[in-house]
Design a protein around this motif. Structure first.
Motif, mmCIF file in Angstrom:
data_model
loop_
_atom_site.group_PDB
_atom_site.id
_atom_site.type_symbol
_atom_site.label_atom_id
_atom_site.label_comp_id
_atom_site.label_asym_id
_atom_site.label_seq_id
_atom_site.Cartn_x
_atom_site.Cartn_y
_atom_site.Cartn_z
ATOM 1 N N TYR A 41 0.830 -1.206 0.000
ATOM 2 C CA TYR A 41 0.000 0.000 0.000
ATOM 3 C C TYR A 41 0.861 1.251 0.000
ATOM 4 O O TYR A 41 1.948 1.275 0.574
ATOM 5 N N LYS A 42 0.346 2.288 -0.606
ATOM 6 C CA LYS A 42 0.925 3.636 -0.539
ATOM 7 C C LYS A 42 -0.227 4.594 -0.306
ATOM 8 O O LYS A 42 -1.204 4.601 -1.071
ATOM 9 N N ASP A 43 -0.144 5.346 0.765
ATOM 10 C CA ASP A 43 -1.201 6.301 1.124
ATOM 11 C C ASP A 43 -2.574 5.631 1.188
ATOM 12 O O ASP A 43 -3.570 6.181 0.736
ATOM 13 N N GLY A 44 -2.611 4.394 1.716
ATOM 14 C CA GLY A 44 -3.870 3.684 1.898
ATOM 15 C C GLY A 44 -4.428 3.002 0.669
ATOM 16 O O GLY A 44 -5.490 2.386 0.722
ATOM 17 N N ASN A 100 7.950 0.695 -6.294
ATOM 18 C CA ASN A 100 8.653 0.902 -5.037
ATOM 19 C C ASN A 100 7.982 2.060 -4.322
ATOM 20 O O ASN A 100 7.048 2.645 -4.831
ATOM 21 N N GLY A 101 8.434 2.366 -3.176
ATOM 22 C CA GLY A 101 7.873 3.498 -2.450
ATOM 23 C C GLY A 101 6.596 3.178 -1.692
ATOM 24 O O GLY A 101 5.836 4.082 -1.399
ATOM 25 N N TYR A 102 6.352 1.921 -1.379
ATOM 26 C CA TYR A 102 5.182 1.602 -0.573
ATOM 27 C C TYR A 102 5.464 1.994 0.874
ATOM 28 O O TYR A 102 6.603 2.089 1.305
ATOM 29 N N ASP A 103 4.405 2.238 1.636
ATOM 30 C CA ASP A 103 4.599 2.636 3.026
ATOM 31 C C ASP A 103 3.942 1.674 4.025
ATOM 32 O O ASP A 103 4.029 1.879 5.227
#
Length: 65
Positions: free
Chosen positions: A19-22, A52-55
């Protein structure tokens, strides 16, 4: 993955959802071989979705039937 039962588990699908930003941005699934009764197995899942860049991520394990 831990098999807490008294029986061997013949196969398990492990999925990771990223996920990224939900919002879902990707995922990967791998099949594990059998897991003996009362045993633990480790696993590695490679990110094949080209992102890439998932949180955040979630891991799911499903016993094959």
């Amino acid at each position: 993955i831990t098999n807490k039962t008294d029986y061997e588990v013949p196969g398990v699908l492990v999925s990771v959802v990223y996920y990224k930003d939900g919002k879902i941005v990707g995922g990967s699934t791998e099949r594990l071989n059998s897991i003996p009764a009362k045993e633990k197995v480790s696993f590695n899942i490679q990110n094949r979705s080209g992102f890439n860049g998932y949180d955040e991520y979630e891991v799911y394990a499903i016993v094959e039937s």
